[in-house]
Design a protein around this motif. Structure first.
Motif, PDB file in Angstrom:
ATOM      1  N   ALA A  48       0.885  -1.158   0.000  1.00  0.00           N
ATOM      2  CA  ALA A  48       0.000   0.000   0.000  1.00  0.00           C
ATOM      3  C   ALA A  48       0.922   1.207   0.000  1.00  0.00           C
ATOM      4  N   ASN A  92      -3.578   1.197  -3.477  1.00  0.00           N
ATOM      5  CA  ASN A  92      -3.535  -0.137  -2.866  1.00  0.00           C
ATOM      6  C   ASN A  92      -3.088  -1.137  -3.921  1.00  0.00           C
ATOM      7  N   GLY A  94      -1.854  -4.033  -3.085  1.00  0.00           N
ATOM      8  CA  GLY A  94      -1.758  -5.279  -2.332  1.00  0.00           C
ATOM      9  C   GLY A  94      -2.126  -6.475  -3.193  1.00  0.00           C
ATOM     10  N   VAL A  99      -7.132  -1.788   2.216  1.00  0.00           N
ATOM     11  CA  VAL A  99      -6.310  -1.074   3.192  1.00  0.00           C
ATOM     12  C   VAL A  99      -7.213  -0.126   3.959  1.00  0.00           C
ATOM     13  N   LEU A 116      -8.799  -3.278  -2.781  1.00  0.00           N
ATOM     14  CA  LEU A 116      -7.661  -3.854  -3.488  1.00  0.00           C
ATOM     15  C   LEU A 116      -7.567  -3.317  -4.915  1.00  0.00           C
ATOM     16  N   PHE A 143      -3.575  -3.424   6.241  1.00  0.00           N
ATOM     17  CA  PHE A 143      -4.427  -4.235   5.378  1.00  0.00           C
ATOM     18  C   PHE A 143      -5.454  -4.905   6.262  1.00  0.00           C
TER      19      PHE A 143
END
Length: 144
Positions: A48, A92, A94, A99, A116, A143
């Motif tokens: 992130a 984000n 991820g 997040v 996400l 997260f």
């Protein structure tokens, strides 16, 4: 002769109209919405990322799972500037989760979530992914 002149003008008019339509088509193709932008270069997969300025400008700070307190943490390319309460855009990148960004350290206080693979390039308005003004308010994140 009048018919020939009218026919000539009609051809000229048709040519002008066709040229105008072509120009409009080109202009319209430039206005077509593009898909969401790719992750900023500094935001590698699984992280992130938070940025000092709008649209990923200024320094950046990223994390893999959580950051309990941004106080004293410096932006990677602006080592002299604290990331606490100074974030203006987020991404984000991820791999599995949203997040959550908190206004207070240690995951407390008001918060906003960023799904996400999404972004908000301007936390100073509520028109992006995050529907709440959260500019310069992030003090912790994780997260979820």
């Amino acid at each position: 002769m009048a018919d020939q002149l009218g026919e000539h003008m009609s051809t000229r008019t048709k040519t002008t109209v066709a040229a105008g339509m072509a120009a409009v088509a080109v202009a319209a193709s430039l206005l077509v919405a593009t898909p969401a932008s790719a992750a900023p270069t500094a935001c590698s997969s699984g992280k992130a990322c938070m940025y000092r300025n709008h649209t990923y400008g200024g320094g950046y700070f990223n994390f893999v799972s959580y950051i309990a307190n941004l106080d004293g943490r410096k932006y990677a390319d602006l080592g002299y500037f604290s990331a606490n309460d100074s974030v203006s855009s987020v991404y984000n990148n991820g791999t599995k989760k949203a997040v959550r960004f908190y206004q207070t350290k240690n995951y407390t206080g008001p918060y906003v979530d960023l799904p996400l693979k999404t972004e908000d390039t301007n936390l100073n308005d509520a028109s992006g992914q995050i529907k709440k003004v959260f500019n310069d308010r992030i003090s912790s994140a994780k997260f979820i």
